[in-house]
Design a protein around this motif. Structure first.
Motif, PDB file in Angstrom:
ATOM      1  N   LEU A   1      -1.318  21.650  -7.636  1.00  0.00           N
ATOM      2  CA  LEU A   1      -2.025  20.511  -7.044  1.00  0.00           C
ATOM      3  C   LEU A   1      -2.811  20.959  -5.818  1.00  0.00           C
ATOM      4  O   LEU A   1      -3.943  20.508  -5.598  1.00  0.00           O
ATOM      5  CB  LEU A   1      -1.043  19.407  -6.658  1.00  0.00           C
ATOM      6  CG  LEU A   1      -0.410  18.627  -7.799  1.00  0.00           C
ATOM      7  CD1 LEU A   1       0.562  17.591  -7.233  1.00  0.00           C
ATOM      8  CD2 LEU A   1      -1.452  17.956  -8.670  1.00  0.00           C
ATOM      9  N   GLN A   2      -2.225  21.847  -5.036  1.00  0.00           N
ATOM     10  CA  GLN A   2      -2.898  22.348  -3.839  1.00  0.00           C
ATOM     11  C   GLN A   2      -4.172  23.110  -4.219  1.00  0.00           C
ATOM     12  O   GLN A   2      -5.216  22.955  -3.591  1.00  0.00           O
ATOM     13  CB  GLN A   2      -1.950  23.233  -3.044  1.00  0.00           C
ATOM     14  CG  GLN A   2      -2.490  23.661  -1.712  1.00  0.00           C
ATOM     15  CD  GLN A   2      -1.456  24.444  -0.920  1.00  0.00           C
ATOM     16  OE1 GLN A   2      -0.608  25.140  -1.479  1.00  0.00           O
ATOM     17  NE2 GLN A   2      -1.521  24.335   0.390  1.00  0.00           N
TER      18      GLN A   2
ATOM     19  N   MET B   1      -1.064  12.507   0.137  1.00  0.00           N
ATOM     20  CA  MET B   1      -0.460  11.516  -0.753  1.00  0.00           C
ATOM     21  C   MET B   1      -1.465  11.182  -1.848  1.00  0.00           C
ATOM     22  O   MET B   1      -2.678  11.365  -1.669  1.00  0.00           O
ATOM     23  CB  MET B   1      -0.088  10.242   0.006  1.00  0.00           C
ATOM     24  CG  MET B   1       0.932  10.442   1.114  1.00  0.00           C
ATOM     25  SD  MET B   1       2.555  10.947   0.526  1.00  0.00           S
ATOM     26  CE  MET B   1       3.165   9.408  -0.121  1.00  0.00           C
ATOM     27  N   TYR B   2      -0.959  10.688  -2.956  1.00  0.00           N
ATOM     28  CA  TYR B   2      -1.809  10.286  -4.072  1.00  0.00           C
ATOM     29  C   TYR B   2      -1.558   8.816  -4.384  1.00  0.00           C
ATOM     30  O   TYR B   2      -0.406   8.373  -4.378  1.00  0.00           O
ATOM     31  CB  TYR B   2      -1.473  11.103  -5.321  1.00  0.00           C
ATOM     32  CG  TYR B   2      -1.818  12.562  -5.213  1.00  0.00           C
ATOM     33  CD1 TYR B   2      -3.039  13.041  -5.657  1.00  0.00           C
ATOM     34  CD2 TYR B   2      -0.916  13.464  -4.662  1.00  0.00           C
ATOM     35  CE1 TYR B   2      -3.356  14.386  -5.563  1.00  0.00           C
ATOM     36  CE2 TYR B   2      -1.224  14.811  -4.565  1.00  0.00           C
ATOM     37  CZ  TYR B   2      -2.442  15.266  -5.019  1.00  0.00           C
ATOM     38  OH  TYR B   2      -2.746  16.593  -4.926  1.00  0.00           O
ATOM     39  N   ARG B   3      -2.633   8.077  -4.672  1.00  0.00           N
ATOM     40  CA  ARG B   3      -2.448   6.709  -5.149  1.00  0.00           C
ATOM     41  C   ARG B   3      -1.994   6.783  -6.592  1.00  0.00           C
ATOM     42  O   ARG B   3      -2.574   7.521  -7.404  1.00  0.00           O
ATOM     43  CB  ARG B   3      -3.746   5.914  -5.052  1.00  0.00           C
ATOM     44  CG  ARG B   3      -4.137   5.570  -3.638  1.00  0.00           C
ATOM     45  CD  ARG B   3      -5.288   4.619  -3.581  1.00  0.00           C
ATOM     46  NE  ARG B   3      -6.439   5.165  -4.296  1.00  0.00           N
ATOM     47  CZ  ARG B   3      -7.667   4.670  -4.222  1.00  0.00           C
ATOM     48  NH1 ARG B   3      -7.912   3.602  -3.478  1.00  0.00           N
ATOM     49  NH2 ARG B   3      -8.657   5.218  -4.886  1.00  0.00           N
ATOM     50  N   ILE B   4      -0.974   6.027  -6.918  1.00  0.00           N
ATOM     51  CA  ILE B   4      -0.443   6.026  -8.276  1.00  0.00           C
ATOM     52  C   ILE B   4      -1.520   5.620  -9.269  1.00  0.00           C
ATOM     53  O   ILE B   4      -1.624   6.184 -10.354  1.00  0.00           O
ATOM     54  CB  ILE B   4       0.807   5.132  -8.359  1.00  0.00           C
ATOM     55  CG1 ILE B   4       1.934   5.759  -7.523  1.00  0.00           C
ATOM     56  CG2 ILE B   4       1.247   4.926  -9.803  1.00  0.00           C
ATOM     57  CD1 ILE B   4       3.143   4.895  -7.323  1.00  0.00           C
TER      58      ILE B   4
ATOM     59  N   TYR C   1      -7.099  12.218  -3.571  1.00  0.00           N
ATOM     60  CA  TYR C   1      -5.884  12.216  -2.751  1.00  0.00           C
ATOM     61  C   TYR C   1      -6.222  11.674  -1.376  1.00  0.00           C
ATOM     62  O   TYR C   1      -7.378  11.582  -0.984  1.00  0.00           O
ATOM     63  CB  TYR C   1      -5.267  13.612  -2.657  1.00  0.00           C
ATOM     64  CG  TYR C   1      -6.146  14.647  -2.022  1.00  0.00           C
ATOM     65  CD1 TYR C   1      -6.058  14.923  -0.663  1.00  0.00           C
ATOM     66  CD2 TYR C   1      -7.077  15.360  -2.771  1.00  0.00           C
ATOM     67  CE1 TYR C   1      -6.862  15.890  -0.074  1.00  0.00           C
ATOM     68  CE2 TYR C   1      -7.886  16.316  -2.199  1.00  0.00           C
ATOM     69  CZ  TYR C   1      -7.775  16.581  -0.851  1.00  0.00           C
ATOM     70  OH  TYR C   1      -8.579  17.521  -0.263  1.00  0.00           O
ATOM     71  N   ILE C   2      -5.184  11.315  -0.656  1.00  0.00           N
ATOM     72  CA  ILE C   2      -5.316  10.780   0.690  1.00  0.00           C
ATOM     73  C   ILE C   2      -4.683  11.791   1.636  1.00  0.00           C
ATOM     74  O   ILE C   2      -3.579  12.275   1.373  1.00  0.00           O
ATOM     75  CB  ILE C   2      -4.589   9.427   0.802  1.00  0.00           C
ATOM     76  CG1 ILE C   2      -5.220   8.430  -0.157  1.00  0.00           C
ATOM     77  CG2 ILE C   2      -4.600   8.919   2.234  1.00  0.00           C
ATOM     78  CD1 ILE C   2      -4.353   7.225  -0.434  1.00  0.00           C
ATOM     79  N   LYS C   3      -5.378  12.091   2.707  1.00  0.00           N
ATOM     80  CA  LYS C   3      -4.819  13.024   3.686  1.00  0.00           C
ATOM     81  C   LYS C   3      -4.835  12.358   5.050  1.00  0.00           C
ATOM     82  O   LYS C   3      -5.882  11.942   5.545  1.00  0.00           O
ATOM     83  CB  LYS C   3      -5.625  14.319   3.725  1.00  0.00           C
ATOM     84  CG  LYS C   3      -4.961  15.385   4.559  1.00  0.00           C
ATOM     85  CD  LYS C   3      -5.597  16.731   4.327  1.00  0.00           C
ATOM     86  CE  LYS C   3      -4.826  17.776   5.113  1.00  0.00           C
ATOM     87  NZ  LYS C   3      -5.413  19.095   4.958  1.00  0.00           N
TER      88      LYS C   3
ATOM     89  N   LEU D   1       0.820  -1.205   0.000  1.00  0.00           N
ATOM     90  CA  LEU D   1       0.000   0.000   0.000  1.00  0.00           C
ATOM     91  C   LEU D   1       0.853   1.253   0.000  1.00  0.00           C
ATOM     92  O   LEU D   1       0.593   2.190  -0.737  1.00  0.00           O
ATOM     93  CB  LEU D   1      -0.934   0.001   1.215  1.00  0.00           C
ATOM     94  CG  LEU D   1      -2.108  -0.947   1.161  1.00  0.00           C
ATOM     95  CD1 LEU D   1      -2.860  -0.907   2.488  1.00  0.00           C
ATOM     96  CD2 LEU D   1      -3.038  -0.617   0.023  1.00  0.00           C
ATOM     97  N   ILE D   2       1.873   1.289   0.834  1.00  0.00           N
ATOM     98  CA  ILE D   2       2.747   2.451   0.907  1.00  0.00           C
ATOM     99  C   ILE D   2       3.492   2.642  -0.412  1.00  0.00           C
ATOM    100  O   ILE D   2       3.619   3.761  -0.902  1.00  0.00           O
ATOM    101  CB  ILE D   2       3.727   2.329   2.091  1.00  0.00           C
ATOM    102  CG1 ILE D   2       2.944   2.424   3.404  1.00  0.00           C
ATOM    103  CG2 ILE D   2       4.804   3.407   2.030  1.00  0.00           C
ATOM    104  CD1 ILE D   2       3.732   2.070   4.634  1.00  0.00           C
ATOM    105  N   ASP D   3       3.939   1.550  -1.019  1.00  0.00           N
ATOM    106  CA  ASP D   3       4.660   1.648  -2.286  1.00  0.00           C
ATOM    107  C   ASP D   3       3.777   2.182  -3.406  1.00  0.00           C
ATOM    108  O   ASP D   3       4.276   2.692  -4.394  1.00  0.00           O
ATOM    109  CB  ASP D   3       5.230   0.288  -2.687  1.00  0.00           C
ATOM    110  CG  ASP D   3       6.408  -0.129  -1.828  1.00  0.00           C
ATOM    111  OD1 ASP D   3       6.969   0.735  -1.120  1.00  0.00           O
ATOM    112  OD2 ASP D   3       6.759  -1.317  -1.850  1.00  0.00           O
ATOM    113  N   SER D   4       2.463   2.063  -3.257  1.00  0.00           N
ATOM    114  CA  SER D   4       1.567   2.511  -4.312  1.00  0.00           C
ATOM    115  C   SER D   4       1.155   3.977  -4.144  1.00  0.00           C
ATOM    116  O   SER D   4       0.308   4.457  -4.854  1.00  0.00           O
ATOM    117  CB  SER D   4       0.323   1.623  -4.368  1.00  0.00           C
ATOM    118  OG  SER D   4      -0.444   1.776  -3.202  1.00  0.00           O
ATOM    119  N   LEU D   5       1.764   4.679  -3.184  1.00  0.00           N
ATOM    120  CA  LEU D   5       1.455   6.082  -2.954  1.00  0.00           C
ATOM    121  C   LEU D   5       2.574   6.974  -3.472  1.00  0.00           C
ATOM    122  O   LEU D   5       3.739   6.580  -3.489  1.00  0.00           O
ATOM    123  CB  LEU D   5       1.256   6.342  -1.456  1.00  0.00           C
ATOM    124  CG  LEU D   5       0.116   5.610  -0.780  1.00  0.00           C
ATOM    125  CD1 LEU D   5       0.098   5.930   0.715  1.00  0.00           C
ATOM    126  CD2 LEU D   5      -1.210   5.945  -1.420  1.00  0.00           C
ATOM    127  N   ALA D   6       2.198   8.174  -3.891  1.00  0.00           N
ATOM    128  CA  ALA D   6       3.181   9.137  -4.385  1.00  0.00           C
ATOM    129  C   ALA D   6       2.975  10.469  -3.682  1.00  0.00           C
ATOM    130  O   ALA D   6       1.838  10.863  -3.383  1.00  0.00           O
ATOM    131  CB  ALA D   6       3.041   9.316  -5.895  1.00  0.00           C
TER     132      ALA D   6
END
Length: 72
Positions: free
Chosen positions: A32-33, A53-56, A45-47, A11-16
């Motif tokens: 982006l902001q 963070m963004y999922r790839i 996005y994930i906060k 899961l962490i590896d799939s975030l950017a």
């Protein structure tokens, strides 16, 4: 639900980070902001706390959704 270390790492590896996403989209982190705060584009996005963070997979879907074959 408890994730195994391997599942958690996947899961962490799939975030950017916003920096990586901005670089790949050729926009600034500030852009982006603005997109996040105004909802201008549908880029999920994930906060967590103060970290964004963004999922790839979401970034890839966003890019695919912007594909056009002619100008409008």
């Amino acid at each position: 639900m408890v994730l195994s270390k391997q599942e958690s790492t996947k899961l962490i590896d799939s975030l950017a980070s916003p920096k990586a996403v901005a670089r790949n989209l050729n926009v600034t982190e500030g852009t982006l902001q603005v997109w996040r705060s105004t909802g201008r584009y549908d880029l999920p996005y994930i906060k967590i706390g103060g970290k964004v963070m963004y999922r790839i997979s979401d970034v890839n879907n966003f890019i695919e959704s912007r594909l056009t074959t002619h100008t409008q």
